[in-house]
Design an enzyme around this catalytic site. Structure first.
Site, PDB file in Angstrom:
ATOM      1  N   HIS A 169     -10.358  10.553   8.444  1.00 21.11           N
ATOM      2  CA  HIS A 169     -10.161   9.114   8.587  1.00 21.11           C
ATOM      3  C   HIS A 169      -9.475   8.700   9.881  1.00 21.11           C
ATOM      4  O   HIS A 169      -9.916   7.764  10.540  1.00 21.11           O
ATOM      5  CB  HIS A 169      -9.349   8.612   7.389  1.00 21.11           C
TER       6      HIS A 169
ATOM      7  N   HIS B 291      -8.448  10.418   4.569  1.00 22.37           N
ATOM      8  CA  HIS B 291      -8.216   9.352   3.598  1.00 22.37           C
ATOM      9  C   HIS B 291      -8.499   9.897   2.209  1.00 22.37           C
ATOM     10  O   HIS B 291      -9.530  10.531   1.988  1.00 22.37           O
ATOM     11  CB  HIS B 291      -9.115   8.149   3.894  1.00 22.37           C
TER      12      HIS B 291
ATOM     13  N   ARG C   4       0.104   9.141   9.412  1.00 23.50           N
ATOM     14  CA  ARG C   4       0.212   7.695   9.631  1.00 23.50           C
ATOM     15  C   ARG C   4       0.495   6.937   8.348  1.00 23.50           C
ATOM     16  O   ARG C   4      -0.111   7.188   7.315  1.00 23.50           O
ATOM     17  CB  ARG C   4      -1.094   7.174  10.256  1.00 23.50           C
TER      18      ARG C   4
ATOM     19  N   GLU D 252       0.848  -1.194   0.000  1.00 20.53           N
ATOM     20  CA  GLU D 252       0.000   0.000   0.000  1.00 20.53           C
ATOM     21  C   GLU D 252       0.884   1.245   0.000  1.00 20.53           C
ATOM     22  O   GLU D 252       2.115   1.161   0.016  1.00 20.53           O
ATOM     23  CB  GLU D 252      -0.946  -0.014   1.207  1.00 20.53           C
TER      24      GLU D 252
ATOM     25  N   ARG E 266      -0.451   9.441   2.270  1.00 23.86           N
ATOM     26  CA  ARG E 266      -1.861   9.804   2.201  1.00 23.86           C
ATOM     27  C   ARG E 266      -2.091  11.308   2.184  1.00 23.86           C
ATOM     28  O   ARG E 266      -2.990  11.794   1.495  1.00 23.86           O
ATOM     29  CB  ARG E 266      -2.611   9.181   3.385  1.00 23.86           C
TER      30      ARG E 266
END
Length: 513
Positions: free
Chosen positions: A330, A227, A365, A111, A273
């Site tokens: 998120h 997100h 994160r 990811e 992100r």
């Protein structure tokens, strides 16, 4: 008044991971606002990041975590996360967690911002729910654990500077006082403070608000991760479209049908992100942005059954259609300030999971580190509580229950008040910030304080907690005059020279190196 050895508020991955260990030495009460398994854990689609490939993989996972955190990661906390992660995941396997396998081997995917494939999944895109079910199944087999559903935490009990329990509102509307040798907040995040969020309705920042009211320090509340790819069809929920889609090759395209991430980051769709979310926001000013998997030659329905079933409700299909996306709130990197062992600034109070801020995520994160965080730091907090609270008395005196003063606000009025707060936060304290917008947010926040719901229904309690969390985000964002990670200010677009954490305690904001 009720007496237990340990009170755990929250039944997600951090709370249950802790409760299973605490039950070895005493009676544990675990409370949750709704039914068991209704938590942020259960909504985690992307997977759990764990370096099970030996020392080199662990070292790379550490460096990936630090790189994503944009200069603010607590390296010691991150080292604990990646080094203890494999052991905790092995425990899940022994407890029957069914991670996806290929030819008998654990299937690993990649990811955003990960340097190699290390993400484990369960049932394609239902990893969090599988872990929650596995932990619940194990917890239910332990007689020393009592699980209490439909119970809202009202406030912490503090005596002589020590947390000794909490006031609870049960499902019948009755108030209960529970005293404990040690209290663990594992109550999750606060995505409901924003009008657009991937979080479930239970994510109202209750633990953070209760801890702050009790006098605990909170840290890095300005760092809210948005997100990048929530479903963006009008009238539909902001359903999370997992980062794993981009890990499997999905493109992001703008209204002209052009890929655009090359203008923003060399990792393209697999950039961190915060970068992807801002890029989508900027491109979205000229029209909708889409997730495009039409070129991916895989069985996407089998790989992403939950996402595929959701999209089918809107006559959309991965691999056939462009799927509209935009960012949504998120994950909160900030929270109650703790050390690696879960200790807070208040004796007797421990925090783990998304409600905590160890600094492990820094300013942003790394994808799929949150489930691992709950496992690792929930277990560490339990070990610390056993060592420090086992022989600690919780007192036996009766506790008067002090209900909030003022008239009860009706359900419709409470809901309207909450929606005004959420809209204000999205508009002026969301993904792109500046001083003017944050000052508007603060002005609106102060105005809402004059009409804050003061009754004792669950929704009124949540309204007050959301108001506390909103104020902490606004003040922390105003105080950080730079852009870093998930906190972006149009009026201060660069890093400052020093990487410092924000700390809010008793109404005072400080920045510490």
């Amino acid at each position: 008044m009720e007496q237990v050895d340990f009170l755990v508020i929250g039944a997600g991955i951090a709370g249950l991971s802790a409760a299973i260990r605490l039950a070895a030495v005493g009676k544990v009460l675990v409370v949750t606002k709704e039914e068991l398994a209704e938590s942020n854990t259960a909504y985690a689609q992307g997977g759990i990041a764990v370096a099970m490939g030996g020392d080199e993989d662990v070292a790379l996972h550490l460096e990936d975590t630090i790189a994503a955190g944009d200069g603010l990661v607590n390296r010691d906390a991150a080292a604990v996360l990646v080094e203890q992660g494999p052991q905790r995941v092995e425990e899940l396997l022994t407890w029957g967690t069914g991670f996806d396998r290929e030819n008998g081997e654990l299937m690993r995917t990649r990811e955003g911002a990960h340097s190699r494939s290390r993400i484990l999944h369960a049932n394609g895109d239902a990893t969090g729910r599988e872990i929650a079910v596995s932990l619940l199944r194990h917890a239910r087999e332990i007689p020393a654990i009592e699980l209490m559903e439909w119970t809202t935490s009202v406030d912490l009990l503090v005596e002589g500077g020590r947390v000794v329990g909490a006031t609870l509102l049960d499902g019948e509307g009755g108030l209960r006082v529970v005293r404990a040798r040690g209290v663990l907040l594992a109550s999750g995040g606060a995505g409901q403070v924003y009008s657009d969020t991937t979080n479930p309705a239970v994510a109202t920042g209750d633990g953070i608000a209760m801890a702050y009211r009790a006098g605990a320090a909170v840290s890095d509340m300005e760092f809210y991760q948005f997100h990048p790819t929530a479903f963006a069809m009008k009238g539909a929920p902001r359903f999370l479209l997992s980062e794993a889609l981009r890990g499997e090759g999905a493109y992001l395209v703008n209204a002209k049908g052009e890929r655009f991430m090359e203008r923003y980051h060399p990792l393209l769709e697999l950039a961190p992100r915060d970068v992807v979310a801002r890029a989508i926001t900027m491109e979205g000013m000229d029209g909708p942005v889409y997730l495009d998997m039409r070129h991916v030659k895989k069985d996407l329905k089998a790989r992403f059954p939950g996402i595929s079933a959701f999209l089918a409700k809107y006559q959309l299909e991965l691999g056939r259609d462009l799927v509209p996306v935009r960012p949504a709130a998120h994950y909160l990197m900030g929270g109650v300030k703790t050390d690696v062992q879960g200790r807070t600034s208040l004796p007797g109070l421990y925090v783990a999971g998304e409600a905590a801020c160890t600094g492990v995520h820094g300013a942003n994160r790394l994808a799929s580190n949150s489930l691992l965080e709950g496992l690792v730091f929930g277990a560490l907090a339990a070990e610390t509580m056993i060592a420090e609270c086992r022989d600690q008395g919780s007192g036996t005196r009766d506790q008067d229950i002090a209900a909030p003063s003022g008239t009860v606000t009706g359900d419709a009025a409470t809901e309207k008040w909450i929606q005004e707060l959420r809209a204000l936060m999205w508009k002026d304290a969301g993904l792109l910030r500046d001083a003017a917008g944050l000052e508007r947010a603060k002005h609106g926040w102060l105005a809402l304080a004059r009409t804050i719901p003061r009754g004792l229904s669950r929704r009124e309690i949540e309204a007050r907690n959301l108001h506390v969390v909103a104020g902490l985000i606004i003040e922390s964002a105003l105080g950080r005059k730079e852009s870093r990670g998930a906190h972006f200010r149009n009026d201060f677009p660069q890093h400052s020279k020093a990487a410092r954490h924000s700390v809010m305690e008793k109404g005072k904001l400080t920045l510490v190196g």
